[in-house]
Scaffold this active site. Sequence first.
Site, PDB file in Angstrom:
ATOM      1  N   GLU A 426       0.827  -1.221   0.000  1.00 15.18           N
ATOM      2  CA  GLU A 426       0.000   0.000   0.000  1.00 15.18           C
ATOM      3  C   GLU A 426       0.858   1.268   0.000  1.00 15.18           C
ATOM      4  OE1 GLU A 426      -3.302   0.348  -0.274  1.00 15.18           O
ATOM      5  OE2 GLU A 426      -3.455  -1.821  -0.475  1.00 15.18           O
TER       6      GLU A 426
HETATM    7  C1  LIG Z   1       2.667  -9.522   1.227  1.00 12.96           C
HETATM    8  C2  LIG Z   1       2.405  -8.566   0.111  1.00 12.96           C
HETATM    9  C3  LIG Z   1       1.092  -8.365  -0.316  1.00 12.96           C
HETATM   10  C4  LIG Z   1       0.845  -7.499  -1.390  1.00 12.96           C
HETATM   11  N1  LIG Z   1      -0.451  -7.367  -1.851  1.00 12.96           N
HETATM   12  C5  LIG Z   1      -0.667  -6.666  -3.008  1.00 12.96           C
HETATM   13  C6  LIG Z   1      -1.968  -6.655  -3.616  1.00 12.96           C
HETATM   14  O1  LIG Z   1      -2.924  -7.248  -3.108  1.00 12.96           O
HETATM   15  N2  LIG Z   1      -2.126  -5.988  -4.782  1.00 12.96           N
HETATM   16  C7  LIG Z   1      -1.098  -5.324  -5.390  1.00 12.96           C
HETATM   17  O2  LIG Z   1      -1.310  -4.743  -6.457  1.00 12.96           O
HETATM   18  N3  LIG Z   1       0.145  -5.321  -4.834  1.00 12.96           N
HETATM   19  C8  LIG Z   1       0.371  -5.957  -3.665  1.00 12.96           C
HETATM   20  N4  LIG Z   1       1.636  -5.970  -3.091  1.00 12.96           N
HETATM   21  C9  LIG Z   1       2.723  -5.253  -3.763  1.00 12.96           C
HETATM   22  C10 LIG Z   1       3.159  -4.008  -3.002  1.00 12.96           C
HETATM   23  O3  LIG Z   1       2.188  -3.012  -3.098  1.00 12.96           O
HETATM   24  C11 LIG Z   1       4.528  -3.618  -3.564  1.00 12.96           C
HETATM   25  O4  LIG Z   1       5.452  -4.562  -3.054  1.00 12.96           O
HETATM   26  C12 LIG Z   1       4.924  -2.215  -3.151  1.00 12.96           C
HETATM   27  O5  LIG Z   1       4.112  -1.278  -3.826  1.00 12.96           O
HETATM   28  C13 LIG Z   1       6.389  -1.914  -3.478  1.00 12.96           C
HETATM   29  O6  LIG Z   1       6.707  -2.270  -4.795  1.00 12.96           O
HETATM   30  P1  LIG Z   1       7.986  -3.180  -5.070  1.00 12.96           P
HETATM   31  O7  LIG Z   1       7.903  -4.359  -4.190  1.00 12.96           O
HETATM   32  O8  LIG Z   1       8.068  -3.416  -6.513  1.00 12.96           O
HETATM   33  O9  LIG Z   1       9.196  -2.300  -4.568  1.00 12.96           O
HETATM   34  P2  LIG Z   1       9.955  -1.185  -5.443  1.00 12.96           P
HETATM   35  O10 LIG Z   1       8.961  -0.267  -6.056  1.00 12.96           O
HETATM   36  O11 LIG Z   1      10.939  -1.860  -6.311  1.00 12.96           O
HETATM   37  O12 LIG Z   1      10.718  -0.394  -4.290  1.00 12.96           O
HETATM   38  C14 LIG Z   1      11.935  -0.853  -3.696  1.00 12.96           C
HETATM   39  C15 LIG Z   1      12.476   0.240  -2.789  1.00 12.96           C
HETATM   40  O13 LIG Z   1      12.782   1.412  -3.564  1.00 12.96           O
HETATM   41  C16 LIG Z   1      12.088   2.549  -3.061  1.00 12.96           C
HETATM   42  N5  LIG Z   1      11.644   3.376  -4.190  1.00 12.96           N
HETATM   43  C17 LIG Z   1      11.031   2.967  -5.323  1.00 12.96           C
HETATM   44  N6  LIG Z   1      10.753   4.010  -6.114  1.00 12.96           N
HETATM   45  C18 LIG Z   1      11.187   5.111  -5.472  1.00 12.96           C
HETATM   46  C19 LIG Z   1      11.171   6.519  -5.765  1.00 12.96           C
HETATM   47  N7  LIG Z   1      10.635   6.990  -6.904  1.00 12.96           N
HETATM   48  N8  LIG Z   1      11.722   7.359  -4.873  1.00 12.96           N
HETATM   49  C20 LIG Z   1      12.253   6.901  -3.728  1.00 12.96           C
HETATM   50  N9  LIG Z   1      12.276   5.601  -3.376  1.00 12.96           N
HETATM   51  C21 LIG Z   1      11.752   4.709  -4.240  1.00 12.96           C
HETATM   52  C22 LIG Z   1      10.905   2.000  -2.288  1.00 12.96           C
HETATM   53  O14 LIG Z   1      10.493   2.893  -1.249  1.00 12.96           O
HETATM   54  C23 LIG Z   1      11.475   0.686  -1.739  1.00 12.96           C
HETATM   55  O15 LIG Z   1      12.129   0.929  -0.523  1.00 12.96           O
HETATM   56  C24 LIG Z   1       1.905  -6.799  -1.999  1.00 12.96           C
HETATM   57  C25 LIG Z   1       3.225  -6.994  -1.541  1.00 12.96           C
HETATM   58  C26 LIG Z   1       3.472  -7.867  -0.520  1.00 12.96           C
HETATM   59  C27 LIG Z   1       4.899  -8.078  -0.097  1.00 12.96           C
END
Ligand SMILES: Cc1cc2nc3c(=O)[nH]c(=O)nc-3n(C[C@H](O)[C@H](O)[C@H](O)COP(=O)(O)OP(=O)(O)OC[C@H]3O[C@@H](n4cnc5c(N)ncnc54)[C@H](O)[C@@H]3O)c2cc1C
Length: 566
Positions: A426
């Site tokens: 989220e």
């Molecule tokens: C248990 C679990 C349940 C989930 N459930 C759902 C669901 O039901 N539906 C759904 O759609 N998704 C779901 N998600 C996905 C979740 O919303 C994403 O994991 C989250 O949005 C982060 O994306 P990412 O994992 O690709 O991390 P990334 O976007 O790759 O981020 C990695 C790191 O880089 C930082 N970062 C990235 N971009 C920037 C920026 N522009 N500026 C500064 N820092 C940045 C982030 O803060 C983070 O620390 C779930 C994830 C988990 C682990």
Amino acid sequence: MPYRRQAEALVRQLEIAPFLDALEAEAPGSVDPDIWAAIVEQAARFAEGVIDPVDAALDRQGASLRDGRVVTADGHRAAWRRFADDGWLTLALPEAAGGQGLPLALLTACEELFNHASPAFTMLATPNRTAAAMLENVADPTTRAAWVPQLLSGEWTATICISEPDAGSDVGRIRTRASRGEGGIWRVNGEKCWISYGDHDLAARIGHCMLARSSDAIGVRGLSLFLVPNARDDGAPNGVHVRRIEEKLGLHGSPTCVMGFDGAEATLIGEEGRGLQTLFHMMLLMRLSCAPQGVGVAEAALATAIGYARDRRQGGDPAAPPVAITAHADVQRQLLRMAGRVEIARGIALAAAVVMDLGERCTDDEARAGWLALAQFLLPIAKDHSARLAFDVASEALQVLGGAGYTKEWPVERRLRDARVFAVFEGTTGIQAIDLLHRRLWRERGEGIKRFIALARADVPNGEDGAPLHAVLNRLEEVAQVLSGWHERTRDAESGATAFLDLCGLAVGGWIATRLITHAGDDAVGRRIRAAARFFLAELEPRAEVEARLATLGSARLDAIGDYLD
Ligand SMILES: Cc1cc2nc3c(=O)[nH]c(=O)nc-3n(C[C@H](O)[C@H](O)[C@H](O)COP(=O)(O)OP(=O)(O)OC[C@H]3O[C@@H](n4cnc5c(N)ncnc54)[C@H](O)[C@@H]3O)c2cc1C
């Protein structure tokens, strides 16, 4: 006993939550503390009697993939049926949509109790309820009539389906494609990942609220919102497949799925090309639900720590029997620090919920805009504050239990594992912090922050108890002014964004703590709440000082990152 204590605190905090007068003026009859108390007590009994007993099985057994379908743990299905049959999915939905029309603040209180019992279980209810609210507002009448009653009965469930391997925080890079084919039917092709409850055996049909690319417009402008069912109206498969379920640190009872969509039929929801805006209502409600999720898990860990500390005997005069560890100043500090943070996060969550309700129910356009600006400021704080609180408190509770806390004999390690992801999904902490800077401070010229500062100053006199809050509000105003002027110095400002988010959280927490000291009352429940709030307030200024300095430190300390990464 732990649920009773929690329910008592929730009822008291609901009675004295901010802006209830305004809510009652906007929606006469909506503020009814007696009914609220009865419902919170019912929720506590349900959480303790029905959800809590299945959480250990959800954690131990988790969910597994068999013959291409997700199978949930023993007892999960029966508990879900009771949850739905007892009406917990309909609490805050408008009566016209088949809901009970109760305020979001009451729902927030109940959700905290359900999350105390099991966040993995409660995670299914949130997309169901919020998808129903969103569809009721924006879907065409046929889709609404088919889906809303089924979602509210729990017979069908919903997901929020956004993330992809190359589109996590960066939603504008979504690649899943939607195209309109024969007969004007939309079909989607692509892969989504991390989808919570993307598949399971708890419901007959699952609807994915999916963002997909419907045009070649770059970024979020090319995205539309679709409802993609796993099965067609006649029950035939719809080209929706579970490709994998993730092996996770915690939340084992909540299956996290990689989903494939192969020509799946979809219904466009809202306007083409405005998917993110259409989904916004659901996302705001889901973000609000993250607040009681964190507080509920923190409360569970705190309750275990309190119980353990009362019984565990160590130290004291070697010639006498050992004393309970609650006699040691360091343990007292840990317990009060946890209690202070939990009580304040609870108050922030309830305040954000009342403000969201006002934003939805207020009929005057200008006043509504004001409430919405305040909600936009409070929501990331409520969400992220509670998310990190849950993990921190679980960790501190483990510390209070010593070695016992590190074993599976006590549920604290489970809370710790479950809580870690709250600051990731989220919207990660970093994304919430950057959003606060770019959108709230720069684009909206700090409207919500200014409104909060003005309301808090008017609400709390600058007397003995109010002095720490006023000092922190002054600090926040200064820092917001500095960062407002750093619009062209993005790197400097972003390097302090998380500290700024924390400073805002401390200011909002200080406001809640001061209100609690004034209004919580002098009976046992009130004294407990005030003790926690006083501890929070005692540490407020030094903690705010640190965050204020970090927020405006600038980015020079990052300059050597290249050397480090080389
Ligand atoms: C248990 C679990 C349940 C989930 N459930 C759902 C669901 O039901 N539906 C759904 O759609 N998704 C779901 N998600 C996905 C979740 O919303 C994403 O994991 C989250 O949005 C982060 O994306 P990412 O994992 O690709 O991390 P990334 O976007 O790759 O981020 C990695 C790191 O880089 C930082 N970062 C990235 N971009 C920037 C920026 N522009 N500026 C500064 N820092 C940045 C982030 O803060 C983070 O620390 C779930 C994830 C988990 C682990």
